[in-house]
Design an enzyme around this catalytic site. Structure first.
Site, PDB file in Angstrom:
ATOM      1  N   CYS A  82       6.560  -4.662  -7.223  1.00 24.54           N
ATOM      2  CA  CYS A  82       5.551  -4.136  -7.257  1.00 24.54           C
ATOM      3  C   CYS A  82       5.727  -4.000  -9.025  1.00 24.54           C
ATOM      4  O   CYS A  82       6.351  -5.642  -9.530  1.00 24.54           O
ATOM      5  CB  CYS A  82       4.770  -2.943  -7.347  1.00 24.54           C
ATOM      6  SG  CYS A  82       2.910  -2.979  -7.481  1.00 24.54           S
ATOM      7  N   HIS A 173       4.318  -2.056  -1.957  1.00 20.85           N
ATOM      8  CA  HIS A 173       5.088  -1.058  -2.005  1.00 20.85           C
ATOM      9  C   HIS A 173       6.094  -0.309  -0.274  1.00 20.85           C
ATOM     10  O   HIS A 173       5.207   0.303  -0.017  1.00 20.85           O
ATOM     11  CB  HIS A 173       4.201   0.484  -2.284  1.00 20.85           C
ATOM     12  CG  HIS A 173       3.954   0.339  -3.937  1.00 20.85           C
ATOM     13  ND1 HIS A 173       4.716   0.976  -4.666  1.00 20.85           N
ATOM     14  CD2 HIS A 173       3.458   0.010  -4.320  1.00 20.85           C
ATOM     15  CE1 HIS A 173       3.559   0.992  -6.012  1.00 20.85           C
ATOM     16  NE2 HIS A 173       3.242   0.193  -5.966  1.00 20.85           N
ATOM     17  N   GLU A 175       8.591   1.753   0.390  1.00 19.40           N
ATOM     18  CA  GLU A 175       8.377   2.912   0.188  1.00 19.40           C
ATOM     19  C   GLU A 175       7.671   3.849   0.781  1.00 19.40           C
ATOM     20  O   GLU A 175       7.764   4.775   1.085  1.00 19.40           O
ATOM     21  CB  GLU A 175       9.507   2.715  -1.214  1.00 19.40           C
ATOM     22  CG  GLU A 175       8.434   3.226  -2.378  1.00 19.40           C
ATOM     23  CD  GLU A 175       7.950   2.270  -2.689  1.00 19.40           C
ATOM     24  OE1 GLU A 175       7.601   0.782  -2.337  1.00 19.40           O
ATOM     25  OE2 GLU A 175       7.406   2.299  -4.069  1.00 19.40           O
TER      26      GLU A 175
END
Ligand code: GLN
Length: 194
Positions: A82, A173, A175
């Protein structure tokens, strides 16, 4: 898996979740906040999501910008998510700001609009597999890539993940979801580079 250490830029944004994900994969990590942190041995680097303009300003204030840029230019494997992807892009539509600018992609910031810019979907990712979860938060996407850039994923016709040599980027994202495959792919990239 080879023993390896991955540095995570922790100036701003979603760095803690990357740390947890890598630790789950058995990878040693440490956080970069100050120039002295940067001196530690590392086999790879993560630049997380957050706010690219704020992250860039702090990188400069902390004298991290030049060392980070030249290490990536020298081949240090890097994964930008990002805002991290924005910092690695050679071009950003409508912006002349200085960036790390080591990857031959042009991105559009806040590409999905500021209000409705956050959403979740799943899509296939080349080399990684089907149904990869993707959480987008005021995300950019890639509007064009040069030769030598491998497009890994598209959503609604827009490029949301790509790789060029030792540089890996995505708009979303990874994660923030349980699925470890995207990080595992980065770990394999590092192994190949070691
Ligand atoms: N909109 C942010 C920027 O332009 C990126 C958002 C994110 O990293 N989740 O820097």
């Amino acid at each position: 898996m080879k023993a390896m250490t991955v540095a995570i830029m922790a100036l701003q944004g979603a760095f803690a979740e990357h740390e947890q994900m890598l630790q789950r994969l058995g990878v040693d990590t440490f956080l970069i906040r100050k120039p002295e942190d940067w001196l530690r041995h590392k086999d790879g680097l993560i630049i997380p999501g957050g706010e690219s303009t704020a992250m860039l300003r702090i990188m400069k204030d902390e004298q991290l910008f030049e060392p980070v840029r030249s290490a990536i230019e020298g081949g240090l494997p890097v994964f930008g998510t990002c805002a991290g992807m924005i910092l690695l892009a050679r071009g950003v539509e409508g912006e002349e700001r200085e960036r790390i600018a080591t990857m031959d992609i042009v991105v559009k910031r806040n590409a999905y609009g500021r209000q409705l810019g956050s959403f979740y979907t799943v899509a296939p990712v080349k080399h990684i597999g089907q149904d990869v979860p993707m959480t987008f938060i005021r995300a950019p996407y890639i509007v064009s890539v040069s030769e030598g850039v491998d497009v890994l994923a598209t959503v609604d016709g827009n490029i949301v993940a790509a790789r060029q040599g030792n540089q890996l980027v995505c708009s979303f994202h990874p994660e923030l979801n349980e699925d470890e495959r995207f990080h595992r792919y980065f770990v394999q990239m590092i192994e190949q580079a070691m």
